[in-house]
Design a protein around this motif. Sequence first.
Motif, PDB file in Angstrom:
ATOM      1  N   HIS A 159      -8.198  -2.998  13.531  1.00  0.00           N
ATOM      2  CA  HIS A 159      -7.124  -2.435  12.549  1.00  0.00           C
ATOM      3  C   HIS A 159      -7.972  -2.292  11.502  1.00  0.00           C
ATOM      4  CE1 HIS A 159      -3.450   0.288  14.389  1.00  0.00           C
ATOM      5  NE2 HIS A 159      -4.472  -0.569  15.239  1.00  0.00           N
ATOM      6  N   ALA A 160      -8.109  -3.589  10.731  1.00  0.00           N
ATOM      7  CA  ALA A 160      -8.848  -4.138   9.856  1.00  0.00           C
ATOM      8  C   ALA A 160     -10.181  -3.671   9.435  1.00  0.00           C
ATOM      9  CB  ALA A 160      -8.601  -5.706   9.156  1.00  0.00           C
ATOM     10  N   ALA A 168     -10.454   4.051   2.452  1.00  0.00           N
ATOM     11  CA  ALA A 168      -9.556   3.042   3.193  1.00  0.00           C
ATOM     12  C   ALA A 168      -8.372   3.459   3.176  1.00  0.00           C
ATOM     13  CB  ALA A 168      -9.607   2.138   2.417  1.00  0.00           C
ATOM     14  N   ARG A 178     -10.292  -0.370   9.784  1.00  0.00           N
ATOM     15  CA  ARG A 178     -10.291   0.646   7.930  1.00  0.00           C
ATOM     16  C   ARG A 178     -11.755   0.102   7.197  1.00  0.00           C
ATOM     17  NH1 ARG A 178      -6.604   1.946   5.823  1.00  0.00           N
ATOM     18  NH2 ARG A 178      -4.538   1.048   7.535  1.00  0.00           N
ATOM     19  N   SER A 230      -4.716   7.020   7.064  1.00  0.00           N
ATOM     20  CA  SER A 230      -3.809   5.972   8.073  1.00  0.00           C
ATOM     21  C   SER A 230      -4.046   5.836   8.984  1.00  0.00           C
ATOM     22  CB  SER A 230      -2.658   6.813   7.583  1.00  0.00           C
ATOM     23  OG  SER A 230      -1.952   7.700   6.778  1.00  0.00           O
ATOM     24  N   GLN A 257      -4.159  -5.959  15.047  1.00  0.00           N
ATOM     25  CA  GLN A 257      -4.428  -6.113  13.251  1.00  0.00           C
ATOM     26  C   GLN A 257      -6.377  -6.776  12.723  1.00  0.00           C
ATOM     27  OE1 GLN A 257      -3.151  -5.831  10.142  1.00  0.00           O
ATOM     28  NE2 GLN A 257      -4.798  -7.032   9.479  1.00  0.00           N
ATOM     29  N   ASP A 268       0.644  -1.197   0.010  1.00  0.00           N
ATOM     30  CA  ASP A 268      -0.123   0.043   0.059  1.00  0.00           C
ATOM     31  C   ASP A 268       0.939   0.704   0.154  1.00  0.00           C
ATOM     32  OD1 ASP A 268       0.129   1.135   2.633  1.00  0.00           O
ATOM     33  OD2 ASP A 268       0.371  -0.997   3.219  1.00  0.00           O
ATOM     34  N   GLU A 273      -0.224  -5.598   8.710  1.00  0.00           N
ATOM     35  CA  GLU A 273      -1.255  -5.314   7.756  1.00  0.00           C
ATOM     36  C   GLU A 273      -1.944  -3.924   7.866  1.00  0.00           C
ATOM     37  OE1 GLU A 273      -2.883  -8.087   5.109  1.00  0.00           O
ATOM     38  OE2 GLU A 273      -3.704  -6.603   3.648  1.00  0.00           O
ATOM     39  N   ASP A 274      -2.116  -3.653   8.430  1.00  0.00           N
ATOM     40  CA  ASP A 274      -3.543  -2.776   8.876  1.00  0.00           C
ATOM     41  C   ASP A 274      -2.756  -1.707  10.244  1.00  0.00           C
ATOM     42  OD1 ASP A 274      -5.657  -2.920   6.712  1.00  0.00           O
ATOM     43  OD2 ASP A 274      -5.890  -4.933   7.318  1.00  0.00           O
ATOM     44  N   ASP A 315      -0.662   1.589  10.224  1.00  0.00           N
ATOM     45  CA  ASP A 315       0.572   2.697   9.476  1.00  0.00           C
ATOM     46  C   ASP A 315       1.584   3.729  10.166  1.00  0.00           C
ATOM     47  OD1 ASP A 315      -0.739   2.149   7.271  1.00  0.00           O
ATOM     48  OD2 ASP A 315      -2.512   2.813   7.624  1.00  0.00           O
ATOM     49  N   ARG A 321       0.041   4.268   1.717  1.00  0.00           N
ATOM     50  CA  ARG A 321      -0.561   5.171   2.979  1.00  0.00           C
ATOM     51  C   ARG A 321       0.344   5.019   3.684  1.00  0.00           C
ATOM     52  NH1 ARG A 321      -4.023  -0.109   4.090  1.00  0.00           N
ATOM     53  NH2 ARG A 321      -2.147  -0.600   5.558  1.00  0.00           N
TER      54      ARG A 321
END
Length: 242
Positions: free
Chosen positions: A181-182, A191, A185, A194, A178, A2, A213-214, A216, A4
Amino acid sequence: MDNRKKYAAGNWKMNGTSAAMGELTQIADVAAGMGVITMIGLPATMIDRARGLGIAIAGQDCHTHQNGAHTGDISANMLVDAGATHVILGHSERRTDHAETSELIAAKTRAAWAADLVAIVCIGESEEQYRAGITMDVLRAQINASLPDGATPENTVIAYEPIWAIGTGLTPTTEEIQSIHAAIRAELPDAMLSILYGGSVKPSNASDIFALEDVDGGLVGGASLKADDFIPIMKALEGTMK
Ligand code: PEP
């Protein structure tokens, strides 16, 4: 991969006088040339002194109005005038200590945008809410009420900070971070916003959290006060970019 924006963000809270400028300078020296945004939320009295260091500076609150009869408050325009580019809004300590509601935080966010500040909007559940398994219900309500229409990756960053993890040394598991955060998002209007994790980030857990992954980057309280603690956290985030 990504694209971001990645933030190593500190929150100095009500800490820092001129004696702490050396810590800030050390942080800024290492931040130069890094591919992540290094940002420190400073007490208002230090913002102007941090001009020219080359790191992003955030206020820790702003009023809903840009000026007027509001003794003791600070406006978004004033933060910009002092040299800030960002402002932390709705931190749980302000929600608790100053009874800030999500609706008030939305009004402050609009004031920040009007002054061209990036709003770092904080959300997070209490320990009781976490234990009751209603974390996402709480966060969804906070997002809906705290985030006005018009949030973009250019004007807004979300900081997810479980209240029970702030300053306690406790953190959710990386799996929990995670998945939350997903889920956050999925609730956001864009999406590409950050989402920073905050709550007892330290040099020993930063790499594992930032690799998610999610996530930032981080909003870091206690461990941002000393360059020796914060620099490894900045480097951990930089390490995820390689
Ligand atoms: C904070 O207050 O934003 C915070 C995350 O604090 P700490 O890192 O000390 O838990």
